[in-house]
Design an enzyme around this catalytic site. Sequence first.
Site, PDB file in Angstrom:
ATOM      1  N   HIS A 235       0.845  -1.196   0.000  1.00  0.00           N
ATOM      2  CA  HIS A 235       0.000   0.000   0.000  1.00  0.00           C
ATOM      3  C   HIS A 235       0.879   1.244   0.000  1.00  0.00           C
ATOM      4  O   HIS A 235       2.067   1.182   0.309  1.00  0.00           O
ATOM      5  CB  HIS A 235      -0.910   0.031   1.236  1.00  0.00           C
ATOM      6  CG  HIS A 235      -0.160   0.195   2.520  1.00  0.00           C
ATOM      7  ND1 HIS A 235       0.558  -0.841   3.113  1.00  0.00           N
ATOM      8  CD2 HIS A 235       0.026   1.279   3.333  1.00  0.00           C
ATOM      9  CE1 HIS A 235       1.130  -0.410   4.218  1.00  0.00           C
ATOM     10  NE2 HIS A 235       0.835   0.879   4.373  1.00  0.00           N
ATOM     11  N   ASP A 237       0.696   5.198   1.731  1.00  0.00           N
ATOM     12  CA  ASP A 237      -0.023   5.921   2.775  1.00  0.00           C
ATOM     13  C   ASP A 237      -0.763   7.106   2.147  1.00  0.00           C
ATOM     14  O   ASP A 237      -0.135   7.940   1.496  1.00  0.00           O
ATOM     15  CB  ASP A 237       0.933   6.433   3.849  1.00  0.00           C
ATOM     16  CG  ASP A 237       1.607   5.299   4.613  1.00  0.00           C
ATOM     17  OD1 ASP A 237       1.047   4.183   4.627  1.00  0.00           O
ATOM     18  OD2 ASP A 237       2.685   5.533   5.187  1.00  0.00           O
ATOM     19  N   HIS A 291       4.799   0.143  -0.069  1.00  0.00           N
ATOM     20  CA  HIS A 291       5.548  -0.565   0.959  1.00  0.00           C
ATOM     21  C   HIS A 291       4.653  -1.589   1.648  1.00  0.00           C
ATOM     22  O   HIS A 291       3.438  -1.592   1.453  1.00  0.00           O
ATOM     23  CB  HIS A 291       6.148   0.408   1.978  1.00  0.00           C
ATOM     24  CG  HIS A 291       5.169   1.342   2.621  1.00  0.00           C
ATOM     25  ND1 HIS A 291       4.633   2.440   1.972  1.00  0.00           N
ATOM     26  CD2 HIS A 291       4.602   1.350   3.864  1.00  0.00           C
ATOM     27  CE1 HIS A 291       3.811   3.085   2.773  1.00  0.00           C
ATOM     28  NE2 HIS A 291       3.755   2.428   3.920  1.00  0.00           N
ATOM     29  N   ARG A 301       6.705  -9.220  16.213  1.00  0.00           N
ATOM     30  CA  ARG A 301       7.193  -7.930  15.723  1.00  0.00           C
ATOM     31  C   ARG A 301       6.257  -6.831  16.187  1.00  0.00           C
ATOM     32  O   ARG A 301       5.035  -6.983  16.161  1.00  0.00           O
ATOM     33  CB  ARG A 301       7.265  -7.933  14.198  1.00  0.00           C
ATOM     34  CG  ARG A 301       7.710  -6.597  13.595  1.00  0.00           C
ATOM     35  CD  ARG A 301       7.787  -6.669  12.073  1.00  0.00           C
ATOM     36  NE  ARG A 301       8.267  -5.411  11.515  1.00  0.00           N
ATOM     37  CZ  ARG A 301       7.483  -4.426  11.078  1.00  0.00           C
ATOM     38  NH1 ARG A 301       6.156  -4.561  11.131  1.00  0.00           N
ATOM     39  NH2 ARG A 301       7.995  -3.318  10.600  1.00  0.00           N
TER      40      ARG A 301
END
Length: 369
Positions: A235, A237, A291, A301
């Site tokens: 996607h 931002d 990204h 994570r």
Amino acid sequence: MSLLIDHSSTSNSVLLCPPISSKVNFQKVDESGVLIFDTAKLQNHLPNEFIWPSGDLVNSDNTTQQELNEPLIDLGGVLRSDEEAIATAAQLVRTACLKHGFFQVTNHGIDPDLVREAYDEIDTIFDLPMDKKLSLRRKPGDVVGYDANHSNPLSFVDYFKSVVGQEFEHTGRVYQRYCEAMKELSLVIMELLAISLGVDRMHYREFFNDQRSIMRCNLYPPCISSGLTLGTGPHCDPTSLTILHQDQVGGLEVFADNKWQAVRPRHDAFVINLGDTFMALSNGKYKSCLHRALVNEDKERRSLVFFVSPKEDKIVRPPQDMFARKEPRKYPDFTWSDLLEFTQNHYRADVATLENFTPWLLSSKPSNF
């Protein structure tokens, strides 16, 4: 300023996804498609619904071992108002933003103890009982679960005490301090962006002084089939600027030079990337890049993300300095609320968001022009 404790596509226990047809035991909660999912099952079996389709932009097999060669920018001299250091930093920003819109900053003035506290509070939230987490989740279609008043410094504290519980007063204070620190850092970055574009150095700082911000805390549990799924899919931002701190597990990748490249985690640095709104504010000169975030096979994570956008009713247009050069406009005027509506209700943000947003805006809101 907004605070969003978010659950990603394979993160924690509350998932927003289609009904599951797997033999693994899932429980449907309500008609909105919110399901309770035991993440321990990710260690044994990955439901087909969480396997991303093959393709150059989503298949993890397309990942290389190459790291993104993004600039590492020292803000120490910038914060001391050293003009030579400012010029150097602005040139590095320009180099990155013309290519892919990603860079990292060190000596940024953010207290490492504050960053550590913010990570500690992620565990406090995600370790809540399931029924409590379900009561706090976002409603379908909402961008944020909590909307605080900029002018009231205790609003974060009041929210956590009244909605999550009295014992979460400290959590509210931590995130209040973290968001205030992120806002100050964002304004420093905005000034560097203006200098790098050759416009009035205070233009973007002033434009974003009353910014609309969202903080997101992400937790991605380990997954035995990590090569088949993604923590966050590819996607761009739609916001203006993203300030990310990722833990040392890593997983952030950027699609640049026609391949996925990893962004190396640095405990003392923040990853900065541009969003679609700033691409419009630069008249398309600077890039909002695709990204994604990968899950890890063995390790949990976590990341802290601060998204910066203009106040909803501000008109998004490039600085007048650019018009003086007789540059043609690439995008019409719009507001952040217009783009937000488009990306939340009509279109998943990708490399062509602004190109697809323009005809939608002109057809749905012609009175704006």
